[in-house]
Design a protein around this motif. Structure first.
Motif, PDB file in Angstrom:
ATOM      1  N   ALA A  83      16.776  44.831  29.544  1.00  0.00           N
ATOM      2  CA  ALA A  83      17.475  44.821  30.847  1.00  0.00           C
ATOM      3  C   ALA A  83      18.299  45.872  31.823  1.00  0.00           C
ATOM      4  N   ALA A  84      19.019  46.110  30.721  1.00  0.00           N
ATOM      5  CA  ALA A  84      20.281  46.968  31.377  1.00  0.00           C
ATOM      6  C   ALA A  84      19.802  48.379  31.545  1.00  0.00           C
ATOM      7  N   ASN A  85      18.366  48.964  30.679  1.00  0.00           N
ATOM      8  CA  ASN A  85      17.639  50.050  31.068  1.00  0.00           C
ATOM      9  C   ASN A  85      17.618  50.225  32.131  1.00  0.00           C
ATOM     10  N   GLU A  86      16.727  48.850  32.309  1.00  0.00           N
ATOM     11  CA  GLU A  86      14.971  48.941  33.337  1.00  0.00           C
ATOM     12  C   GLU A  86      16.130  49.257  34.633  1.00  0.00           C
ATOM     13  N   ILE A  87      17.123  48.065  34.295  1.00  0.00           N
ATOM     14  CA  ILE A  87      17.342  48.279  35.554  1.00  0.00           C
ATOM     15  C   ILE A  87      18.192  48.747  36.454  1.00  0.00           C
ATOM     16  N   ASN A  88      18.958  49.767  35.409  1.00  0.00           N
ATOM     17  CA  ASN A  88      19.403  50.781  35.465  1.00  0.00           C
ATOM     18  C   ASN A  88      18.462  52.056  36.211  1.00  0.00           C
ATOM     19  N   ALA A  89      17.382  52.249  35.448  1.00  0.00           N
ATOM     20  CA  ALA A  89      16.391  53.249  36.051  1.00  0.00           C
ATOM     21  C   ALA A  89      15.955  53.479  37.044  1.00  0.00           C
ATOM     22  N   GLU A  90      15.372  51.982  37.786  1.00  0.00           N
ATOM     23  CA  GLU A  90      15.061  51.554  38.614  1.00  0.00           C
ATOM     24  C   GLU A  90      16.826  52.074  40.193  1.00  0.00           C
ATOM     25  N   ALA A  91      17.282  51.409  39.492  1.00  0.00           N
ATOM     26  CA  ALA A  91      18.608  51.949  40.159  1.00  0.00           C
ATOM     27  C   ALA A  91      18.804  53.562  41.001  1.00  0.00           C
ATOM     28  N   VAL A  92      18.848  54.705  39.483  1.00  0.00           N
ATOM     29  CA  VAL A  92      19.285  55.758  39.512  1.00  0.00           C
ATOM     30  C   VAL A  92      17.975  56.187  40.619  1.00  0.00           C
ATOM     31  N   LYS A  93      16.752  56.015  40.586  1.00  0.00           N
ATOM     32  CA  LYS A  93      15.324  56.443  41.186  1.00  0.00           C
ATOM     33  C   LYS A  93      15.475  56.055  42.709  1.00  0.00           C
ATOM     34  N   PHE A  94      16.054  54.714  43.113  1.00  0.00           N
ATOM     35  CA  PHE A  94      16.345  54.772  44.465  1.00  0.00           C
ATOM     36  C   PHE A  94      17.516  55.137  45.053  1.00  0.00           C
ATOM     37  N   VAL A  95      18.409  55.801  44.401  1.00  0.00           N
ATOM     38  CA  VAL A  95      19.714  56.538  44.715  1.00  0.00           C
ATOM     39  C   VAL A  95      18.872  57.510  44.698  1.00  0.00           C
ATOM     40  N   ALA A  96      18.098  58.204  44.392  1.00  0.00           N
ATOM     41  CA  ALA A  96      18.233  59.570  43.623  1.00  0.00           C
ATOM     42  C   ALA A  96      17.297  59.392  44.766  1.00  0.00           C
ATOM     43  N   ARG A  97      16.219  59.101  45.047  1.00  0.00           N
ATOM     44  CA  ARG A  97      15.365  59.394  46.479  1.00  0.00           C
ATOM     45  C   ARG A  97      15.716  59.225  47.893  1.00  0.00           C
ATOM     46  N   ARG A  98      16.694  58.201  48.083  1.00  0.00           N
ATOM     47  CA  ARG A  98      17.592  58.796  49.121  1.00  0.00           C
ATOM     48  C   ARG A  98      18.722  59.884  49.424  1.00  0.00           C
ATOM     49  N   VAL A  99      19.190  60.251  48.110  1.00  0.00           N
ATOM     50  CA  VAL A  99      19.886  61.697  48.725  1.00  0.00           C
ATOM     51  C   VAL A  99      19.364  62.900  48.528  1.00  0.00           C
ATOM     52  N   ALA A 100      17.732  62.828  48.124  1.00  0.00           N
ATOM     53  CA  ALA A 100      17.384  63.604  48.531  1.00  0.00           C
ATOM     54  C   ALA A 100      16.202  63.520  49.378  1.00  0.00           C
ATOM     55  N   ALA A 101      16.634  62.343  50.351  1.00  0.00           N
ATOM     56  CA  ALA A 101      16.078  62.157  52.081  1.00  0.00           C
ATOM     57  C   ALA A 101      16.769  62.897  52.576  1.00  0.00           C
ATOM     58  N   TRP A 102      17.456  62.225  52.645  1.00  0.00           N
ATOM     59  CA  TRP A 102      19.249  62.845  53.213  1.00  0.00           C
ATOM     60  C   TRP A 102      19.508  64.328  53.165  1.00  0.00           C
ATOM     61  N   HIS A 103      19.096  64.766  51.725  1.00  0.00           N
ATOM     62  CA  HIS A 103      19.346  66.056  52.087  1.00  0.00           C
ATOM     63  C   HIS A 103      18.210  66.904  52.972  1.00  0.00           C
ATOM     64  N   VAL A 104      17.361  66.514  53.166  1.00  0.00           N
ATOM     65  CA  VAL A 104      15.961  66.946  53.309  1.00  0.00           C
ATOM     66  C   VAL A 104      16.196  67.264  55.338  1.00  0.00           C
ATOM     67  N   ARG A 105      17.101  66.030  55.469  1.00  0.00           N
ATOM     68  CA  ARG A 105      17.429  66.039  57.102  1.00  0.00           C
ATOM     69  C   ARG A 105      17.761  67.067  57.437  1.00  0.00           C
ATOM     70  N   SER A 106      18.460  67.654  56.651  1.00  0.00           N
ATOM     71  CA  SER A 106      19.198  69.197  56.840  1.00  0.00           C
ATOM     72  C   SER A 106      19.207  70.174  55.871  1.00  0.00           C
ATOM     73  N   ASN A 107      17.911  69.903  55.831  1.00  0.00           N
ATOM     74  CA  ASN A 107      17.758  70.821  54.552  1.00  0.00           C
ATOM     75  C   ASN A 107      15.982  70.802  55.103  1.00  0.00           C
ATOM     76  N   PRO A 108      15.493  71.024  56.119  1.00  0.00           N
ATOM     77  CA  PRO A 108      13.887  70.958  55.001  1.00  0.00           C
ATOM     78  C   PRO A 108      12.983  71.561  54.760  1.00  0.00           C
ATOM     79  N   VAL A 109      12.003  71.210  54.041  1.00  0.00           N
ATOM     80  CA  VAL A 109      11.401  71.472  52.560  1.00  0.00           C
ATOM     81  C   VAL A 109      10.002  71.652  52.706  1.00  0.00           C
ATOM     82  N   THR A 110       9.720  73.391  52.990  1.00  0.00           N
ATOM     83  CA  THR A 110       8.274  73.551  53.368  1.00  0.00           C
ATOM     84  C   THR A 110       7.611  73.478  52.006  1.00  0.00           C
ATOM     85  N   ARG A 111       6.703  72.396  52.577  1.00  0.00           N
ATOM     86  CA  ARG A 111       5.676  72.662  51.079  1.00  0.00           C
ATOM     87  C   ARG A 111       4.930  72.981  50.484  1.00  0.00           C
TER      88      ARG A 111
END
Length: 176
Positions: free
Chosen positions: A42-70
């Protein structure tokens, strides 16, 4: 009676290192609490979910000031965005990470010093810990809105000298 002066390091504001380390200490205590009450899985599963959520939000926040040209995004540019996301989640003193372009579609990330692994080792819970590194990176790539095939090539927790990840850009097939 003489006045005793205490040097207050926080008077000028906390250092980023201190803030990150306190936050990661919170994360470690949270993980330990889930582990004790609900078990390692349970600790590993919840940790992985939380880490992915935070990482996605951090990267999305970064993109607002630093657009990614796909279109035409190079591995070097993508590695730079990943490095920026990593800096938003910790400081250079917490981990040692390098990025290296391998070819026109891929780059490698090498972690030679990991704050998380050091703390887990100190807590005595490294053996049952499942590293959420690929979930963390998947969150970054989702937040950056890029399609990447990512893999762990080597892991310190399982005996590797470093943690090594290989990311390959998935490109849309060119129309004829």
């Amino acid at each position: 009676m003489a006045e005793t002066r205490v040097h207050d390091r926080t008077a000028a504001g906390p250092r980023a290192d201190d803030v990150f380390q306190f936050w990661w200490l919170h994360d470690a205590r949270w993980y330990q609490g889930v582990l004790k009450r609900f078990g390692q899985d349970a600790a590993n599963e919840i940790n992985a979910e939380a880490v992915k959520f935070v990482a996605r939000r951090v990267a999305a926040w970064h993109v607002r000031s630093n657009p990614v040209t796909r279109d035409g995004l190079t591995p070097d540019e993508l590695a730079g965005h990943v490095a920026a996301a990593l800096r938003l989640m910790g400081t250079g003193t917490m981990s040692e990470v390098t990025q290296q372009v391998l070819d026109e579609d891929s780059f490698e990330t090498v972690v030679s010093k990991s704050f998380a692994l050091r703390m887990l080792r100190a807590a005595g819970t490294l053996d049952g810990y499942d590293c959420p590194c690929l979930e963390l990176r998947a969150g970054w790539f989702e937040g950056l809105r890029v399609d990447v095939e990512d893999s762990c090539v080597e892991c310190q927790r399982t005996g590797g000298e470093v943690c090594r990840f290989r990311a390959e850009l998935r490109r849309a097939p060119e129309s004829l």
